[in-house]
Design a protein around this motif. Sequence first.
Motif, PDB file in Angstrom:
ATOM      1  N   GLU A  30      40.306  49.398  37.443  1.00 52.66           N
ATOM      2  CA  GLU A  30      40.201  47.967  37.207  1.00 52.66           C
ATOM      3  C   GLU A  30      40.649  47.694  35.783  1.00 52.66           C
ATOM      4  O   GLU A  30      39.902  47.879  34.832  1.00 52.66           O
ATOM      5  N   SER A  31      41.884  47.271  35.650  1.00 45.88           N
ATOM      6  CA  SER A  31      42.436  47.038  34.325  1.00 45.88           C
ATOM      7  C   SER A  31      43.295  45.790  34.348  1.00 45.88           C
ATOM      8  O   SER A  31      43.772  45.359  35.391  1.00 45.88           O
ATOM      9  N   GLY A  32      43.487  45.185  33.173  1.00 42.43           N
ATOM     10  CA  GLY A  32      44.333  44.008  33.063  1.00 42.43           C
ATOM     11  C   GLY A  32      43.686  42.788  33.683  1.00 42.43           C
ATOM     12  O   GLY A  32      42.465  42.659  33.764  1.00 42.43           O
ATOM     13  N   ASN A  33      44.512  41.883  34.137  1.00 46.24           N
ATOM     14  CA  ASN A  33      44.066  40.635  34.745  1.00 46.24           C
ATOM     15  C   ASN A  33      43.665  40.894  36.202  1.00 46.24           C
ATOM     16  O   ASN A  33      44.512  41.083  37.065  1.00 46.24           O
TER      17      ASN A  33
ATOM     18  N   THR B 252      42.319  38.928  38.476  1.00 47.12           N
ATOM     19  CA  THR B 252      42.774  37.899  39.412  1.00 47.12           C
ATOM     20  C   THR B 252      44.245  38.074  39.754  1.00 47.12           C
ATOM     21  O   THR B 252      44.654  37.958  40.918  1.00 47.12           O
ATOM     22  N   LYS B 253      45.054  38.370  38.744  1.00 49.59           N
ATOM     23  CA  LYS B 253      46.480  38.589  38.971  1.00 49.59           C
ATOM     24  C   LYS B 253      46.700  39.793  39.870  1.00 49.59           C
ATOM     25  O   LYS B 253      47.554  39.765  40.774  1.00 49.59           O
ATOM     26  N   ASN B 254      45.941  40.865  39.644  1.00 51.75           N
ATOM     27  CA  ASN B 254      46.062  42.057  40.481  1.00 51.75           C
ATOM     28  C   ASN B 254      45.698  41.765  41.929  1.00 51.75           C
ATOM     29  O   ASN B 254      46.324  42.274  42.865  1.00 51.75           O
ATOM     30  N   GLU B 255      44.651  40.954  42.124  1.00 53.23           N
ATOM     31  CA  GLU B 255      44.237  40.608  43.480  1.00 53.23           C
ATOM     32  C   GLU B 255      45.322  39.808  44.198  1.00 53.23           C
ATOM     33  O   GLU B 255      45.630  40.064  45.369  1.00 53.23           O
ATOM     34  N   LEU B 256      45.900  38.820  43.492  1.00 53.87           N
ATOM     35  CA  LEU B 256      46.964  38.013  44.092  1.00 53.87           C
ATOM     36  C   LEU B 256      48.174  38.884  44.444  1.00 53.87           C
ATOM     37  O   LEU B 256      48.775  38.729  45.508  1.00 53.87           O
ATOM     38  N   LEU B 257      48.507  39.778  43.543  1.00 53.39           N
ATOM     39  CA  LEU B 257      49.633  40.678  43.777  1.00 53.39           C
ATOM     40  C   LEU B 257      49.365  41.570  44.979  1.00 53.39           C
ATOM     41  O   LEU B 257      50.223  41.743  45.857  1.00 53.39           O
ATOM     42  N   PHE B 258      48.171  42.127  45.033  1.00 53.32           N
ATOM     43  CA  PHE B 258      47.813  43.027  46.126  1.00 53.32           C
ATOM     44  C   PHE B 258      47.836  42.293  47.467  1.00 53.32           C
ATOM     45  O   PHE B 258      48.395  42.789  48.454  1.00 53.32           O
TER      46      PHE B 258
ATOM     47  N   SER C   9      42.135  47.997  48.014  1.00 54.91           N
ATOM     48  CA  SER C   9      41.439  46.795  48.490  1.00 54.91           C
ATOM     49  C   SER C   9      39.939  46.905  48.255  1.00 54.91           C
ATOM     50  O   SER C   9      39.270  45.897  47.996  1.00 54.91           O
ATOM     51  N   ARG C  10      39.409  48.114  48.314  1.00 52.68           N
ATOM     52  CA  ARG C  10      37.979  48.303  48.081  1.00 52.68           C
ATOM     53  C   ARG C  10      37.643  48.202  46.597  1.00 52.68           C
ATOM     54  O   ARG C  10      36.566  47.727  46.222  1.00 52.68           O
ATOM     55  N   ILE C  11      38.555  48.643  45.751  1.00 51.73           N
ATOM     56  CA  ILE C  11      38.321  48.569  44.309  1.00 51.73           C
ATOM     57  C   ILE C  11      38.427  47.126  43.817  1.00 51.73           C
ATOM     58  O   ILE C  11      37.648  46.684  42.960  1.00 51.73           O
ATOM     59  N   LEU C  12      39.386  46.385  44.387  1.00 56.45           N
ATOM     60  CA  LEU C  12      39.590  44.996  43.974  1.00 56.45           C
ATOM     61  C   LEU C  12      38.701  44.023  44.741  1.00 56.45           C
ATOM     62  O   LEU C  12      38.762  42.814  44.516  1.00 56.45           O
ATOM     63  N   TYR C  13      37.882  44.550  45.643  1.00 55.35           N
ATOM     64  CA  TYR C  13      36.948  43.729  46.426  1.00 55.35           C
ATOM     65  C   TYR C  13      37.675  42.610  47.171  1.00 55.35           C
ATOM     66  O   TYR C  13      37.282  41.441  47.116  1.00 55.35           O
ATOM     67  N   CYS C  14      38.754  42.980  47.846  1.00 53.04           N
ATOM     68  CA  CYS C  14      39.494  42.007  48.641  1.00 53.04           C
ATOM     69  C   CYS C  14      38.728  41.712  49.929  1.00 53.04           C
ATOM     70  O   CYS C  14      37.767  42.385  50.276  1.00 53.04           O
ATOM     71  N   GLY C  15      39.179  40.708  50.639  1.00 51.70           N
ATOM     72  CA  GLY C  15      38.460  40.268  51.829  1.00 51.70           C
ATOM     73  C   GLY C  15      38.422  41.278  52.949  1.00 51.70           C
ATOM     74  O   GLY C  15      39.233  42.209  53.014  1.00 51.70           O
ATOM     75  N   GLU C  16      37.481  41.056  53.866  1.00 47.75           N
ATOM     76  CA  GLU C  16      37.310  41.949  55.006  1.00 47.75           C
ATOM     77  C   GLU C  16      38.528  41.915  55.925  1.00 47.75           C
ATOM     78  O   GLU C  16      38.881  42.924  56.529  1.00 47.75           O
TER      79      GLU C  16
END
Length: 589
Positions: A252-255, A257-263, A289-296
């Motif tokens: 978990e580094s940098g922005n 929110t930006k990483n989540e959108l990119l992913f 996805s598990r590290i960034l806590y993305c949706g189910e």
Amino acid sequence: MKFMKLGSKPDTFQTDSNGMRFVESELAGDIICNVGEVKFCLHKFPILSKSLHLQKLVAAANDENIDEIYIRDIPGGPAAFEICAKFCYGMIVALNAYNVVAVRCAAEYLEMHETVDKGNLIYKIEVFLNTSVFRGWRDSIIVLRTTTSLLPWSENLKLVCQCINAITSKACIDPSKVNWSYTYRKGLKGEQLVPDDWWVEDLSELELNLYERILMAIKGKERLSAKAIGKAIEAYAYKKLPPGFDKGDVMESGNITKNELLFEAVVGLLPSEKGSVSCSFLLKLLKTSRILYCGEKIARDLIKKIAMQLQEAMVSELFFPCHGGNTMYDVEVVVEIVEEFVAIDGKSDDEHRKHKDLLQLVSDSDRIAVGKLIDGYLAEIAKDPNQPMSEFVKLASMISDDARPVHDGLYHAIDLYLMGHPDLSKSEKKKLCSLIHCNKLSPESCAHAIQNERLPLRVVVLVLFFEQVRAAAATGNNCCYAAGELGCASNGSSRSNVTEENIDSGPTADEIKSLKSIMLSDTNGGVGKERRDGYRGSGKVKAIAVPKKLLGKLLSSKGGGSDSSGSPELAKTEEFKATPARNGRHSVS
């Protein structure tokens, strides 16, 4: 890189001690243009002859008796304005892929149209873009990248769309017709053919919003295969996602929110076709996805894609770190993947035809490969002293019988679990070992099991029984025991009456020890000399003489009913039916 030269007069723009830009001339400037923080001292006649917007500003300034005008929001800023001013003076200017968009937007702001003057700046730029820039691969990409800082002007002027169309058309062309320069040169030597993914590396430099639009446009043309598009998405993800993604260990580094959108964008772009991206890449996405806590929903979509090509995975790629628990790995994720694989495997032909992403039924080889994969995974998690047996058993039980033609891998995993969990109760050991079909063990594993003190007594007996049957079959005997001595019906049609209770209560420890000694004393390769935990040596058991009184006691029935819950393979002993001898009853004694 293409460029266009405009004008013929020498550049006479200078800067005075106060930072003001002026034109060196015999006539002093008569209008001051404030562009941002830069002042330009210019002459009204040349600049007003080509710019309608400047005509309006100067007219308004004259009404107020002032000789200064303010241009605060011109796209491209002072640099673009200066190029436009030089064009008005007829001075030499050079347009290229890096500055053409800024100058085009500035010219639009200044209203330098053909209605103001024939051969005006906007017309000349449009000719340059259409006849030169958009025909080049790299120039089109450079121009597209410059449009980002000039929004919304570049979008409104259709420059972004024009770039995307130019790039998309070239990416979809037959590689044999590619005659322009591109970055990707890996593995190319001399006059080798252009690779199908020649365009991937150059596009991976783009920002997400532009990359998405190009990929969607490429998909819409339907000229490239799903695998080619998948390669592009993989390359983009490896370049843009946070450090560690290539190793499946994103930090978990940098922005965030930006990483989540990119992913989420990367996952959304994935083709639905099976095999369009590698299973390894999909597993890395799932871990991320598990590290960034993305949706189910994202996790479920990835799990479905992974399940369709699970046979490609390696054991090490299934190691999902356990967050918040005391075990080394999160086994539940692997359980979900295998559940999805089993669901796909269980679909009918008609159900598969309804789904374009399920192009074919699971083949026997794929099924066996998944069985080996999960057995290897079980062997790794078995070493964790905190690994619950319930999860271990659940995952092991999900693999079907035809996916495990040989149970050596499962036996090895269970043996490691017994080794790492010495405090298991007798009933727990029975439940764990009931997963093993002793008749599916290789001679080497049987030889190891016979001398394995971690196994329950009943398992050793079963191994001895099936090894004796195998040895008898190998020597060509009609049957190793008489039907009555095996507890089978004399006609050979009923199931064996061997039960877990019979095995546990029948022979004594001394009798088992005696039988093991007989078996071990006549094995090839010196099984007794091998390491207790090793699997080396041939371990082939010969057709040996075992006292039928002892085997009769091991395998005789007490109640006449079969209990298959403790030993599943004995519920299927029809394959080991006693065959009546032609000349009376025979037995090995």
